[in-house]
Design an enzyme around this catalytic site. Structure first.
Site, PDB file in Angstrom:
ATOM      1  N   PRO A  74     -12.033  -1.631  -8.030  1.00 48.63           N
ATOM      2  CA  PRO A  74     -13.243  -0.816  -8.080  1.00 48.63           C
ATOM      3  C   PRO A  74     -13.447  -0.048  -6.762  1.00 48.63           C
ATOM      4  O   PRO A  74     -13.263  -0.621  -5.684  1.00 48.63           O
ATOM      5  CB  PRO A  74     -14.363  -1.838  -8.294  1.00 48.63           C
ATOM      6  CG  PRO A  74     -13.713  -3.162  -8.499  1.00 48.63           C
ATOM      7  CD  PRO A  74     -12.273  -3.061  -8.161  1.00 48.63           C
ATOM      8  N   VAL A  75     -13.788   1.245  -6.890  1.00 50.70           N
ATOM      9  CA  VAL A  75     -13.941   2.091  -5.704  1.00 50.70           C
ATOM     10  C   VAL A  75     -15.217   1.703  -4.949  1.00 50.70           C
ATOM     11  O   VAL A  75     -16.214   1.319  -5.556  1.00 50.70           O
ATOM     12  CB  VAL A  75     -14.012   3.584  -6.133  1.00 50.70           C
ATOM     13  CG1 VAL A  75     -14.232   4.491  -4.944  1.00 50.70           C
ATOM     14  CG2 VAL A  75     -12.740   3.969  -6.860  1.00 50.70           C
ATOM     15  N   GLY A  90     -15.854  -2.683  -1.412  1.00 46.31           N
ATOM     16  CA  GLY A  90     -15.489  -3.615  -0.343  1.00 46.31           C
ATOM     17  C   GLY A  90     -14.196  -4.361  -0.606  1.00 46.31           C
ATOM     18  O   GLY A  90     -13.897  -5.328   0.070  1.00 46.31           O
ATOM     19  N   LEU A  91     -13.419  -3.906  -1.599  1.00 45.18           N
ATOM     20  CA  LEU A  91     -12.145  -4.577  -1.877  1.00 45.18           C
ATOM     21  C   LEU A  91     -10.968  -3.807  -1.283  1.00 45.18           C
ATOM     22  O   LEU A  91      -9.812  -4.043  -1.643  1.00 45.18           O
ATOM     23  CB  LEU A  91     -11.963  -4.771  -3.386  1.00 45.18           C
ATOM     24  CG  LEU A  91     -12.911  -5.778  -4.022  1.00 45.18           C
ATOM     25  CD1 LEU A  91     -12.819  -5.744  -5.543  1.00 45.18           C
ATOM     26  CD2 LEU A  91     -12.622  -7.195  -3.530  1.00 45.18           C
ATOM     27  N   SER A 130     -10.213  -0.581  -1.545  1.00 44.15           N
ATOM     28  CA  SER A 130      -9.536   0.384  -2.418  1.00 44.15           C
ATOM     29  C   SER A 130      -9.056   1.599  -1.615  1.00 44.15           C
ATOM     30  O   SER A 130      -7.979   2.129  -1.889  1.00 44.15           O
ATOM     31  CB  SER A 130     -10.431   0.823  -3.565  1.00 44.15           C
ATOM     32  OG  SER A 130     -11.476   1.625  -3.084  1.00 44.15           O
ATOM     33  N   ALA A 159      -7.974   1.763   1.548  1.00 45.70           N
ATOM     34  CA  ALA A 159      -6.726   1.452   2.259  1.00 45.70           C
ATOM     35  C   ALA A 159      -5.572   1.294   1.272  1.00 45.70           C
ATOM     36  O   ALA A 159      -4.444   1.730   1.534  1.00 45.70           O
ATOM     37  CB  ALA A 159      -6.896   0.178   3.088  1.00 45.70           C
ATOM     38  N   ASP A 201      -8.041  -4.043   7.281  1.00 45.23           N
ATOM     39  CA  ASP A 201      -7.840  -3.616   5.889  1.00 45.23           C
ATOM     40  C   ASP A 201      -6.435  -3.065   5.677  1.00 45.23           C
ATOM     41  O   ASP A 201      -5.704  -3.508   4.792  1.00 45.23           O
ATOM     42  CB  ASP A 201      -8.837  -2.504   5.517  1.00 45.23           C
ATOM     43  CG  ASP A 201     -10.188  -3.058   5.110  1.00 45.23           C
ATOM     44  OD1 ASP A 201     -10.484  -4.198   5.504  1.00 45.23           O
ATOM     45  OD2 ASP A 201     -10.925  -2.347   4.411  1.00 45.23           O
TER      46      ASP A 201
HETATM   47  O1  PMV Z   1     -16.218  -3.388   4.271  1.00 43.21           O
HETATM   48  P1  PMV Z   1     -14.789  -3.829   4.367  1.00 43.21           P
HETATM   49  O2  PMV Z   1     -14.370  -4.806   3.333  1.00 43.21           O
HETATM   50  O3  PMV Z   1     -13.831  -2.693   4.546  1.00 43.21           O
HETATM   51  O4  PMV Z   1     -14.649  -4.704   5.711  1.00 43.21           O
HETATM   52  C1  PMV Z   1     -15.054  -4.248   6.952  1.00 43.21           C
HETATM   53  C2  PMV Z   1     -14.745  -5.305   7.958  1.00 43.21           C
HETATM   54  C3  PMV Z   1     -15.443  -5.124   9.287  1.00 43.21           C
HETATM   55  O5  PMV Z   1     -15.036  -6.206  10.104  1.00 43.21           O
HETATM   56  C4  PMV Z   1     -16.954  -5.190   9.105  1.00 43.21           C
HETATM   57  C5  PMV Z   1     -15.082  -3.810   9.957  1.00 43.21           C
HETATM   58  C6  PMV Z   1     -13.660  -3.735  10.430  1.00 43.21           C
HETATM   59  O6  PMV Z   1     -13.230  -2.606  10.725  1.00 43.21           O
HETATM   60  O7  PMV Z   1     -12.988  -4.764  10.583  1.00 43.21           O
END
Ligand code: PMV
Length: 328
Positions: free
Chosen positions: A116-117, A120-121, A123, A125, A167
């Site tokens: 899912p876009v 926070g998974l 997508s 990267a 990521d």
């Molecule tokens: O929001 P996500 O799943 O891309 O995670 C970001 C992780 C942080 O530590 C908050 C930021 C980072 O660049 O590491």
């Protein structure tokens, strides 16, 4: 036709503190797929004509990108006409620049994703990594994982401002990772499999903002927040040892402690806290937000026979969707 895949990711421990050089752990989940078909048959005469008659702009109109999951069907030049380049366009430009190719052949690109876009998974990267690989092999210049990772990190900067690089690293190497900013990536051995239920709040919250807000806190009182980052770092170290030795029962309390510190950093939210409580109420061993926070996902550690009950409880408590995954 050149094809490439890349997984998404979920952060297990250490988000936010990882930006301040503390360790974090992340694992791959789900898949993105990219195909790139390049027309490499252009003969020398035609190639010369394209270069002289049509100039530099033309090769950009001969690259076509299709990403049905986000409703994108466009030539590269159309994607470049906006003030900020579309991340997919930035990937393509950066790959050719990196390879020193000034006039790429005509290419048709298709990107499909089960991630899912903006949830926070990872997508973003994952799409970057799959596309970088597919493009490089379409022009017969395959890249090493280290090179792919460097290119994907550049694109992460467009998405996130000051990303730690976690990521793109977990997505590129497609392995559970122990990550410290600026240090070589270490893969994590999983001593015994464990099951996670991922709950999506349905709230899309830009990581850039939560990272920026944590920076403001830190700037206002560095000693206080450095201590919090140290505590998060110790939790991540402890979790690494627990995962590698198969001592998974130690992970639940570490997740709870990490979530409390993320709450102190102001990056949790009502929705995330509700899901964390709901998971714990039906027997999750530990639960925490995952990633940038304020929305996005939470994760719950569960005994595999409780996964269904926890997923159901999460959906009743407002989760838009859940994914159950076993890390091994
Ligand atoms: O929001 P996500 O799943 O891309 O995670 C970001 C992780 C942080 O530590 C908050 C930021 C980072 O660049 O590491």
């Amino acid at each position: 036709m050149s094809s490439a895949s890349a997984p998404g990711k979920i952060i297990l421990f250490g988000e936010h503190a990882v930006v301040y050089s503390r360790p974090a752990l992340a694992v791959p989940v789900l898949q993105v797929h990219a195909d790139a078909a390049a027309d490499l048959t252009t003969d020398d005469e035609a190639d010369k004509r394209i270069r002289t008659d049509l100039g530099e702009k033309d090769w950009r109109s001969r690259i076509f990108i299709e990403a049905p999951d986000i409703g994108l069907f466009s030539t590269l030049d159309a994607l470049l006409s906006d003030q900020t380049p579309h991340p997919l366009a930035a990937v393509i430009i950066n790959v050719f620049q990196f390879l020193g190719i000034t006039t790429p052949p005509a290419i048709r690109i298709r990107v499909t994703s089960s991630i899912p876009v903006a949830s926070g998974l990872g997508s973003g990267a994952a799409v970057s990594v799959a596309l970088i690989r597919a493009l490089a092999s379409a022009v017969q210049r395959p890249l090493s994982d280290d090179q792919v990772n460097v290119l994907a990190y550049e694109i992460e900067k467009l998405h996130h401002g000051t990303p730690s690089g976690i990521d793109n690293s977990v997505v590129t190497y497609a392995m559970p990772v122990y990550f410290v900013r600026g240090q070589p990536i270490e893969t994590l051995r999983v001593g015994a499999p464990f099951t996670l239920v991922i709950g999506y709040t349905g709230v899309s919250a830009p990581t850039k903002e939560s990272v920026g807000d944590v920076r403001k806190l830190w700037e206002a009182d560095k000693p206080r927040w450095e201590k919090v980052f140290d505590q998060v770092g110790e939790i991540a170290q402890g979790a690494r040892a627990a995962i590698e030795t198969g001592n998974t029962s130690a992970l639940g309390p570490l997740m709870d402690a990490n979530h409390a510190l993320l709450q102190a950093l102001t990056v949790s939210s009502v929705e995330l806290d509700q899901l964390v409580l709901a998971a714990k109420a039906v027997g999750a061993e530990g639960a925490k937000l995952s990633g940038g926070g304020r929305g996005g996902n939470m994760i719950a550690l569960v005994a595999s026979e409780k996964a269904e009950a926890v997923a159901t409880a999460l959906r009743s408590a407002g989760a838009r969707s859940t994914i159950t995954t076993t890390i091994q």
